[in-house]
Design a protein around this motif. Sequence first.
Motif, mmCIF file in Angstrom:
data_model
loop_
_atom_site.group_PDB
_atom_site.id
_atom_site.type_symbol
_atom_site.label_atom_id
_atom_site.label_comp_id
_atom_site.label_asym_id
_atom_site.label_seq_id
_atom_site.Cartn_x
_atom_site.Cartn_y
_atom_site.Cartn_z
ATOM 1 N N THR A 1 0.835 -1.203 0.000
ATOM 2 C CA THR A 1 0.000 0.000 0.000
ATOM 3 C C THR A 1 0.867 1.249 0.000
ATOM 4 O O THR A 1 0.638 2.181 -0.783
ATOM 5 C CB THR A 1 -0.936 0.010 1.226
ATOM 6 N N PHE A 2 1.872 1.270 0.855
ATOM 7 C CA PHE A 2 2.739 2.437 0.993
ATOM 8 C C PHE A 2 3.471 2.743 -0.306
ATOM 9 O O PHE A 2 3.453 3.870 -0.800
ATOM 10 C CB PHE A 2 3.729 2.202 2.137
ATOM 11 N N ILE A 3 4.109 1.726 -0.882
ATOM 12 C CA ILE A 3 4.885 1.955 -2.104
ATOM 13 C C ILE A 3 3.966 2.341 -3.255
ATOM 14 O O ILE A 3 4.295 3.210 -4.055
ATOM 15 C CB ILE A 3 5.742 0.721 -2.438
ATOM 16 N N SER A 4 2.808 1.708 -3.330
ATOM 17 C CA SER A 4 1.843 2.073 -4.377
ATOM 18 C C SER A 4 1.421 3.533 -4.241
ATOM 19 O O SER A 4 1.295 4.253 -5.232
ATOM 20 C CB SER A 4 0.603 1.185 -4.294
ATOM 21 N N SER A 5 1.213 3.962 -3.006
ATOM 22 C CA SER A 5 0.700 5.316 -2.784
ATOM 23 C C SER A 5 1.709 6.402 -3.136
ATOM 24 O O SER A 5 1.322 7.486 -3.540
ATOM 25 C CB SER A 5 0.268 5.482 -1.330
ATOM 26 N N ILE A 6 2.989 6.105 -2.975
ATOM 27 C CA ILE A 6 3.986 7.135 -3.297
ATOM 28 C C ILE A 6 4.500 7.008 -4.721
ATOM 29 O O ILE A 6 5.263 7.838 -5.186
ATOM 30 C CB ILE A 6 5.162 7.130 -2.293
ATOM 31 N N GLY A 7 4.054 5.958 -5.404
ATOM 32 C CA GLY A 7 4.469 5.732 -6.780
ATOM 33 C C GLY A 7 3.534 6.369 -7.784
ATOM 34 O O GLY A 7 2.768 7.282 -7.476
#
Length: 182
Positions: free
Chosen positions: A118-124
Motif C-alpha cells: 500500500t505504501f509503495i503504491s501510494s507514493i508511486g
Amino acid sequence: MEESLVLFFEQYSNYALIISIVINIIVAIFGFIPSFFVTGANIIFFGFWTGTLISFLGESIGAIVAFLLYRKGFKKLSTLTVEKYPKAKTLLWKQGKEAFYLILSLRLLPFVPSGLVTFISSIGKVSFIIFAIASTIGKVPALLIEAYSVYQVTQWTWQGKVILVGAGLYLVILAFKNNRNK
C-alpha cells in the motif's frame, strides 16, 4: 488480543460490524500491525463466512483509506527512502496493467507485508483506481487462506496444529538466520 476483541464485540454487539471495519482501517493505516487477530475475532464472533466477509471488507476499505492518506502525506518525503529497496522501486514506477498485475501478485503472496504494498503504491505512479481494484481482488485469496488458517488454529484441529508448528519453525529459522547474520 483476539479474545479481548471478541469480548468487546460481545459488549457492543449492535456495533460489532462497524467496530471491526474501523479496527481493520486503523490496522491498515499503521501498516505494520498484523490483521490476523481481527480476522480471528471476526470468525469467532460472526462465524466463518460472515467473519471472513467482514474482514475482507475491512481490509479492502482499510487499504484504500491508507493509500489515500499515504499519498497525501508521504509522497514527497518517502520517495527517497524507497530508493534503498530495489524490489520496491519496481512497483514505484509501474502504471496501468503492469501496476495492476504487480499489486495483484504481491497481494497474493502471504509473506509480503500488505502495508508495504500500500505504501509503495501510494507514493508511486499507480492510479487510485488501479490500486483499489488490484488490491481488493488480490485480498480475496490471501484473506481466505488467512481465515482458514485462523479458523483451524482457533478450533485446534490437526491442521491448526500443523500451521502453528510451521509458523513456529519459520520463526526459529528466521531468528537463527538473523542471529547468524549479526
